[in-house]
Design an enzyme around this catalytic site. Structure first.
Site, PDB file in Angstrom:
ATOM      1  N   HIS A 168    -129.027 -19.288  66.195  1.00 15.96           N
ATOM      2  CA  HIS A 168    -128.488 -20.588  66.366  1.00 15.96           C
ATOM      3  C   HIS A 168    -129.241 -21.374  65.304  1.00 15.96           C
ATOM      4  CE1 HIS A 168    -126.380 -24.121  67.891  1.00 15.96           C
ATOM      5  NE2 HIS A 168    -127.803 -24.865  67.908  1.00 15.96           N
ATOM      6  N   CYS A 169    -128.544 -21.841  64.223  1.00 12.26           N
ATOM      7  CA  CYS A 169    -129.130 -22.692  63.010  1.00 12.26           C
ATOM      8  C   CYS A 169    -129.366 -24.119  63.606  1.00 12.26           C
ATOM      9  CB  CYS A 169    -128.493 -22.398  61.786  1.00 12.26           C
ATOM     10  SG  CYS A 169    -129.257 -23.230  60.405  1.00 12.26           S
ATOM     11  N   VAL A 170    -130.263 -24.665  63.583  1.00  6.11           N
ATOM     12  CA  VAL A 170    -130.466 -25.931  64.060  1.00  6.11           C
ATOM     13  C   VAL A 170    -130.102 -27.068  62.717  1.00  6.11           C
ATOM     14  CG1 VAL A 170    -132.172 -25.538  65.745  1.00  6.11           C
ATOM     15  CG2 VAL A 170    -132.951 -26.011  63.305  1.00  6.11           C
TER      16      VAL A 170
END
Length: 414
Positions: free
Chosen positions: A267-269
Site C-alpha cells: 500500500h503506497c501512502v
C-alpha cells in the site's frame, strides 16, 4: 376497485433528503440535516473535551478522538447538493512546505535544520499512521503540492526571467504532465478481488455460493467457509475472513483499504492506493517519469545558480548562493527536490530488484518475518525462491502480467 388498485408509493427518505439539501447543508454523523452556519452549535463532544481541558481534568483518549472526529466532520465547504467534507490532513502540507522553504532560505544553518526536520517528520507520521492502519491524504497532498509548488517556482524564478530556453521548459512540462497522467492510471483499481467477485456475480444455490469461481458453504453463524470435498481442500491461508472470499495465490488483504488485492505488492501512502496486478507497471512508469523530470529540473537549475560547476558538485558546494534571497530560495528548493528524488530513487531500486527476483514487497516482509528468505547485498535483495524463474523470465512475466485470474492460479488454490 380503482382506488384499491392505485397504491401510492412512499418516497424514500434518504433520496428525498439528499435532493432537498442546499449547498450549505449536509447530513451529520447522527444522520440528521445540519447547516454550515450552525457548525459551532450543539457540539457535545467538543464541549466535553474543552471543559476537561479548562478544568484540568484527566481526559480519556477516546474523548479527544470523538472531538477530533466531530470537528473534522463539520469542516466542510458549500457544494452542489450539499456541503462537501474536507479531509483536514490535506491542509498541513499547503502551509508547512512553503513556510519551511522560505525559512530555510534565510541562512544556511536554518536550511540544514529545516531540510533535516522535514524527512524526520514525514517518517514519524508514516510510522504513526501505518501502525494504526489509518488512511490519510497527507502524503498524497504533500506529493501533489510539492510537484505544483516546485513547478511554479521553476517557472516564476527561472523561466520567466529568461535564464533558460523553450526547450528546457517544454521538456520539464511534458515530464510533469506524463507524471500526472501516470498517477491517474495508478490511482485506478489495483485489482480488488471483492469488486471482481461482485462483478462476476455471487450465486447462491442451496446454502452454497460461488465466490471468485470457487464454491463455499455457510457455517452455523451464516458466514461462508471453504468447501471440503474429499481431496479438494482450500488452503486456509488463501481464505480471507474479512472479505469472505478465497484469494488466488500471491493475493493479500490490505488493512488500510479494507479489500483483498490480486498480487498485492504494498500500500503506497504517496498515492493513497494499493499496488497490485492492475497498476504495478504504471507505478514503475510513475517513478521513472518523476525521476527523469526531477533530475532534469535539478540539473538545469544548478547550472544556472552555480555556473561552471558540475551539478553534483554544485549541490554540495555552491559559494555565494546565499548572498541574495532569490538565489538562496532556489537553491533550497533544489535541495528539497534532491531529498525527495533520493527517496523515490530508493523505492524504484527496491521495486526493480523485487521484479528481477519475482517477489512482491508483501512476500518479502512475510518471508523475512518467518526467516524463509535469503538476504543479499546488505538486505537490498530478498529472494524467497518461491516464484523465481530467472532474470529474463521474471521480467517477461511482469511485463505480460495478466490482470485477470488465470486458470493456473485458480487451480493452485485447491
Amino acid at each position: 376497485m380503482m382506488r384499491a388498485g392505485k397504491v401510492k408509493k412512499k418516497p424514500r427518505r434518504g433520496s428525498e433528503t439528499e435532493e432537498s439539501l442546499c449547498c450549505c447543508e449536509y447530513i451529520n454523523q447522527k444522520g440528521e440535516r445540519s447547516h454550515l452556519a450552525a457548525c459551532l452549535c450543539d457540539c457535545e463532544d467538543v464541549d466535553e473535551a474543552c471543559d476537561r481541558w479548562i478544568s484540568r481534568k484527566s481526559s480519556q483518549p477516546e474523548v479527544w478522538a470523538r472531538a477530533l472526529e466531530t470537528a473534522s466532520d463539520r469542516f466542510r465547504v458549500p457544494w452542489i447538493r450539499g456541503a462537501r467534507r474536507i479531509d483536514v490532513s490535506i491542509i498541513p502540507p499547503l502551509i508547512v512546505l512553503p513556510a519551511a522553504l522560505h525559512l530555510a532560505a534565510l541562512h544556511v544553518l536554518l536550511a540544514v535544520v529545516t531540510l533535516t526536520s522535514l524527512p524526520i517528520f514525514v517518517i514519524w507520521y508514516y510510522h504513526l499512521t501505518h501502525r494504526r492502519k489509518g488512511k490519510t491524504l497527507l502524503f498524497l497532498s504533500l506529493a501533489l503540492f510539492s510537484l505544483g509548488y516546485m513547478y511554479y517556482n521553476f517557472v516564476q524564478e527561472v523561466f520567466i526571467r529568461g535564464d533558460i530556453g523553450w526547450g528546457h521548459f517544454i521538456s520539464i512540462t511534458c515530464g510533469l504532465l506524463l507524471t500526472l497522467l501516470t498517477l491517474v492510471k495508478v490511482k485506478q483499481d489495483p485489482g480488488y478481488l471483492l469488486k471482481h467477485a461482485k462483478d462476476s456475480g455471487m450465486k447462491s444455490e442451496g446454502g452454497c455460493e460461488l465466490a471468485n469461481g470457487i464454491q463455499t458453504v455457510r457455517d452455523c453463524d451464516g458466514f461462508p467457509q471453504p468447501q471440503t470435498d474429499g481431496d479438494s481442500l482450500v488452503a486456509e491461508k488463501n481464505w480471507c475472513k474479512m472479505c469472505q472470499l478465497v484469494r488466488p495465490p500471491r493475493s493479500g488483504h490490505c488493512m488500510i483499504c479494507g479489500f483483498c488485492v490480486r498480487r498485492l505488492d504494498h500500500h503506497c501512502v504517496w498515492i493513497n492506493n494499493c499496488i497490485g496486478s492492475h497498476n504495478h507497471r504504471f507505478f514503475i512508469l510513475l517513478l521513472l517519469f518523476f525521476l527523469f523530470t526531477s533530475v532534469y529540473g535539478i540539473t538545469v537549475t544548478l547550472n544556472l545558480l552555480c555556473r561552471g560547476r558540475n551539478a553534483f558538485v554544485a549541490l554540495l558546494y555552491c559559494p555565494g548562493v546565499y548572498t541574495e534571497y532569490s538565489t538562496a530560495f532556489n537553491y533550497t528548493c533544489v535541495w528539497y527536490c534532491a531529498i525527495v528524488t533520493a527517496g523515490m530513487a530508493y523505492i524504484l531500486l527496491i521495486q526493480l530488484i523485487n521484479i528481477s527476483y519475482n517477489v512482491t514487497e508483501r512476500e518479502a516482509r512475510i518471508a523475512l518475518r518467518n526467516k524463509t528468505a535469503r538476504r543479499m547485498f546488505c538486505g537490498l535483495v530478498v529472494d524467497t525462491g518461491a516464484y523465481n524463474q530467472g532474470f529474463f523470465q521474471n521480467w517477461q512475466n511482469f511485463l505480460q502480467m495478466d490482470c485477470s485470474a488465470s486458470a493456473d492460479e485458480l487451480g493452485a488454490i485447491v
